[in-house]
Motif scaffolding. Structure first.
Motif, PDB file in Angstrom:
ATOM      1  N   LEU A 185       1.307  19.185 -32.070  1.00  0.00           N
ATOM      2  CA  LEU A 185       1.656  19.117 -30.660  1.00  0.00           C
ATOM      3  C   LEU A 185       3.098  18.687 -30.460  1.00  0.00           C
ATOM      4  O   LEU A 185       3.764  19.139 -29.530  1.00  0.00           O
ATOM      5  N   THR A 186       3.546  17.788 -31.337  1.00  0.00           N
ATOM      6  CA  THR A 186       4.907  17.265 -31.231  1.00  0.00           C
ATOM      7  C   THR A 186       5.529  17.158 -32.619  1.00  0.00           C
ATOM      8  O   THR A 186       4.846  17.284 -33.633  1.00  0.00           O
TER       9      THR A 186
ATOM     10  N   THR B 204       5.985  28.912 -24.987  1.00  0.00           N
ATOM     11  CA  THR B 204       7.287  28.415 -24.543  1.00  0.00           C
ATOM     12  C   THR B 204       7.149  27.603 -23.263  1.00  0.00           C
ATOM     13  O   THR B 204       7.787  26.557 -23.097  1.00  0.00           O
ATOM     14  N   SER B 205       6.291  28.064 -22.364  1.00  0.00           N
ATOM     15  CA  SER B 205       6.084  27.342 -21.109  1.00  0.00           C
ATOM     16  C   SER B 205       5.541  25.945 -21.365  1.00  0.00           C
ATOM     17  O   SER B 205       5.987  24.971 -20.743  1.00  0.00           O
ATOM     18  N   ILE B 206       4.594  25.826 -22.289  1.00  0.00           N
ATOM     19  CA  ILE B 206       4.053  24.506 -22.625  1.00  0.00           C
ATOM     20  C   ILE B 206       5.155  23.611 -23.174  1.00  0.00           C
ATOM     21  O   ILE B 206       5.323  22.458 -22.748  1.00  0.00           O
ATOM     22  N   ASP B 207       5.919  24.130 -24.135  1.00  0.00           N
ATOM     23  CA  ASP B 207       6.967  23.316 -24.759  1.00  0.00           C
ATOM     24  C   ASP B 207       8.031  22.890 -23.755  1.00  0.00           C
ATOM     25  O   ASP B 207       8.533  21.755 -23.809  1.00  0.00           O
ATOM     26  N   GLU B 208       8.381  23.772 -22.835  1.00  0.00           N
ATOM     27  CA  GLU B 208       9.414  23.424 -21.856  1.00  0.00           C
ATOM     28  C   GLU B 208       8.928  22.316 -20.926  1.00  0.00           C
ATOM     29  O   GLU B 208       9.666  21.356 -20.650  1.00  0.00           O
TER      30      GLU B 208
ATOM     31  N   GLU C 158      -2.118  19.516 -18.256  1.00  0.00           N
ATOM     32  CA  GLU C 158      -2.004  20.416 -17.118  1.00  0.00           C
ATOM     33  C   GLU C 158      -1.339  21.725 -17.540  1.00  0.00           C
ATOM     34  O   GLU C 158      -1.759  22.807 -17.136  1.00  0.00           O
ATOM     35  N   ALA C 159      -0.284  21.646 -18.354  1.00  0.00           N
ATOM     36  CA  ALA C 159       0.423  22.845 -18.798  1.00  0.00           C
ATOM     37  C   ALA C 159      -0.480  23.742 -19.634  1.00  0.00           C
ATOM     38  O   ALA C 159      -0.460  24.972 -19.491  1.00  0.00           O
ATOM     39  N   GLN C 160      -1.272  23.132 -20.521  1.00  0.00           N
ATOM     40  CA  GLN C 160      -2.158  23.919 -21.383  1.00  0.00           C
ATOM     41  C   GLN C 160      -3.256  24.603 -20.568  1.00  0.00           C
ATOM     42  O   GLN C 160      -3.631  25.737 -20.869  1.00  0.00           O
ATOM     43  N   LYS C 161      -3.767  23.912 -19.554  1.00  0.00           N
ATOM     44  CA  LYS C 161      -4.811  24.535 -18.743  1.00  0.00           C
ATOM     45  C   LYS C 161      -4.327  25.856 -18.149  1.00  0.00           C
ATOM     46  O   LYS C 161      -5.084  26.823 -18.078  1.00  0.00           O
ATOM     47  N   ALA C 162      -3.079  25.891 -17.722  1.00  0.00           N
ATOM     48  CA  ALA C 162      -2.541  27.118 -17.134  1.00  0.00           C
ATOM     49  C   ALA C 162      -2.101  28.114 -18.204  1.00  0.00           C
ATOM     50  O   ALA C 162      -2.503  29.278 -18.190  1.00  0.00           O
TER      51      ALA C 162
ATOM     52  N   GLY D  49       3.264  12.485 -23.699  1.00  0.00           N
ATOM     53  CA  GLY D  49       3.372  13.592 -22.752  1.00  0.00           C
ATOM     54  C   GLY D  49       2.042  14.227 -22.403  1.00  0.00           C
ATOM     55  O   GLY D  49       1.998  15.353 -21.919  1.00  0.00           O
ATOM     56  N   TRP D  50       0.949  13.468 -22.614  1.00  0.00           N
ATOM     57  CA  TRP D  50      -0.362  14.105 -22.501  1.00  0.00           C
ATOM     58  C   TRP D  50      -0.691  14.589 -21.096  1.00  0.00           C
ATOM     59  O   TRP D  50      -1.289  15.658 -20.931  1.00  0.00           O
ATOM     60  N   ALA D  51      -0.343  13.840 -20.047  1.00  0.00           N
ATOM     61  CA  ALA D  51      -0.705  14.272 -18.691  1.00  0.00           C
ATOM     62  C   ALA D  51      -0.044  15.607 -18.368  1.00  0.00           C
ATOM     63  O   ALA D  51      -0.678  16.521 -17.842  1.00  0.00           O
ATOM     64  N   THR D  52       1.229  15.739 -18.724  1.00  0.00           N
ATOM     65  CA  THR D  52       1.930  17.008 -18.522  1.00  0.00           C
ATOM     66  C   THR D  52       1.336  18.085 -19.399  1.00  0.00           C
ATOM     67  O   THR D  52       1.115  19.219 -18.971  1.00  0.00           O
TER      68      THR D  52
END
Length: 439
Positions: free
Chosen positions: A226-227, A425-429, A404-408, A398-401
């Motif tokens: 993840l990181t 890329t969207s998740i990483d950004e 939410e990012a992964q769900k989308a 960064g879990w809260a972000t």
């Protein structure tokens, strides 16, 4: 329903709120008092006993009746907003002494010094040394801050009747076997006029938040992270990330899995042959009654290109560093998160968080009886030992972000609405921006 591992907390971090509310938090912790161990403490909890929301109150009543020095006042919260209410109360200086938190803990609380380390709550090295090595998910800067009640791990749940009907006497053990078995069941059942989906990813269906544990399990199996090792960069747009997402996507492009079908409900109805989720979902499967009775089983996760690891979850108890009676808080925590109580949590398939060689003989015997009473425990324990603390320690940052990012983005990438590289890329950004503020 099995409880999702996390919910989005307040948009503002606890550290920021604490800075605005001088009385709420200590930058270094330790603002509380050891106390005399005799008094009343506040315990706030969601109903973590899967399938029986009243069991937490029953346990608190049992503790209160067991001795006369510490009284626990329970505030029962709901899963939909319980974590947010705790965070708001802590920021206002009106939070509980002890509360329920996800294994891995939340970085905002740790950075703000809001949690009391276990050694200040009366835990000895012998006490903490009895935990499984996975308890390191609750460490921060060399100290342990959470006492695990139980662990969760993602496992494979499969319909034995469906697999047998289509010629399979054992569950798939690898990604290749998973896809070929699921494909054969989907195609053969459709040809028979009673279509059964061979596989469904939980989170693409009835509970989108579940895509987080699903995705992170498959990413782990592909060898991804993840990181970065120093938690400063989001690293999902990697070869491992692409391998994992392309594999998941192929179940939809090859029409093995139907978009929109509930993994759990479909499984109970016999219309989904296999899915994966935390082992505590067993309580939901069993609730299917005659629809599922003697028709299903659990297996370890099919191994990916690099390993058979999976997401780790579960819950722990934590205490406020501002508690005016840390000794009393510790007394309650050591009781509710004791080996004796954790053996009880096995009734809803919560994984025992202790090394059985380091607990009393009577507890060990109880543990062994429960393991022997259900053949599914063998697969759950095997999956447990495939995992390390690493993924959950990364997920803390960064879990809260991220969630939410992964769900989308994971749903969009796997479902084919956006290209895989764009989804990753969207998740990483998004996560990268949050990680940059943690430094």
């Amino acid at each position: 329903m099995a409880r999702p591992r996390r919910r989005l907390l307040l948009a503002a971090s606890l550290a920021t709120v604490c800075a605005l509310t001088a009385s709420a938090c200590s930058a270094t912790g330790g603002a509380g008092s050891a106390g005399d161990g005799k008094g009343t403490i506040e315990f706030w909890s969601m109903p973590y006993w899967v399938g029986q929301d009243d069991k937490v109150k029953a346990l608190v009543d049992e503790f209160n009746a067991s001795q006369g020095e510490v009284t626990v006042d329970l505030t029962q919260l709901e899963w939909k907003d319980g974590r947010e209410k705790i965070k708001q109360a802590m920021a206002a200086g009106k939070g509980p002494d002890v509360w329920l938190m996800n294994n891995g803990l939340e970085l905002d609380y740790l950075k703000a010094g809001s949690l009391a380390p276990l050694d200040e709550l009366g835990y000895t090295q012998n006490d903490t040394g009895a935990f499984l090595d996975l308890a390191k998910v609750n460490e921060y800067e060399g100290k342990l801050y959470g006492a695990p009640l139980y662990f969760d791990v993602s496992v494979l749940v499969y319909r034995t009747d469906v697999l047998k009907q289509y010629g399979y006497d054992k569950p798939p053990a690898t990604w290749e076997e998973l896809k070929s078995t699921a494909s054969a069941i989907t195609k053969k059942s459709a040809a028979d006029g009673d279509k059964v989906s061979g596989w469904q990813f939980k989170g693409m269906d009835d509970h989108v938040n579940a895509i987080n544990s699903t995705w992170e399990s498959f990413l782990c199996q592909a060898g991804g992270s993840l990181t970065s090792s120093d938690y400063t960069k989001s690293t999902q747009n990697s070869q491992a990330g692409r391998t994992a997402m392309e594999y998941m996507k192929s179940f939809y492009t090859d029409k093995i899995s139907p978009v929109g079908t509930s993994a759990l409900n479909g499984f109970i109805d016999g219309k989904v042959a296999m899915f994966s989720f935390f082992q505590s979902v067993i309580a939901n499967v069993e609730a299917g009654g005659e629809k599922t009775k003697d028709k299903w089983a659990v297996a370890p996760m099919p191994e990916g290109p690099e390993s058979g690891c999976s997401m780790v979850g579960g819950h722990s108890l934590v205490a406020s560093a501002q508690s005016q009676d840390l000794k009393a808080a510790g007394t309650f925590m050591k009781w509710l998160a004791s080996p004796e109580r954790s053996a009880e949590y096995m009734d809803f398939k919560g994984i025992f968080p202790y090394d059985t060689a380091k607990v009393d003989l009577t507890v060990r015997e109880t543990y062994e009886k429960k393991i022997q009473s259900d053949p599914n425990w063998e697969a759950i324990v095997e999956q447990l030992h495939r995992n390390s603390p690493d993924l959950l320690l990364q997920d803390r940052h960064g879990w809260a972000t991220r969630w939410e990012a992964q769900k989308a983005s994971v749903v969009a990438g796997v479902g084919g609405q956006v290209p895989v590289d764009e989804a990753l890329t969207s998740i990483d950004e998004q996560v990268g921006k949050t990680l940059s503020t943690e430094q």
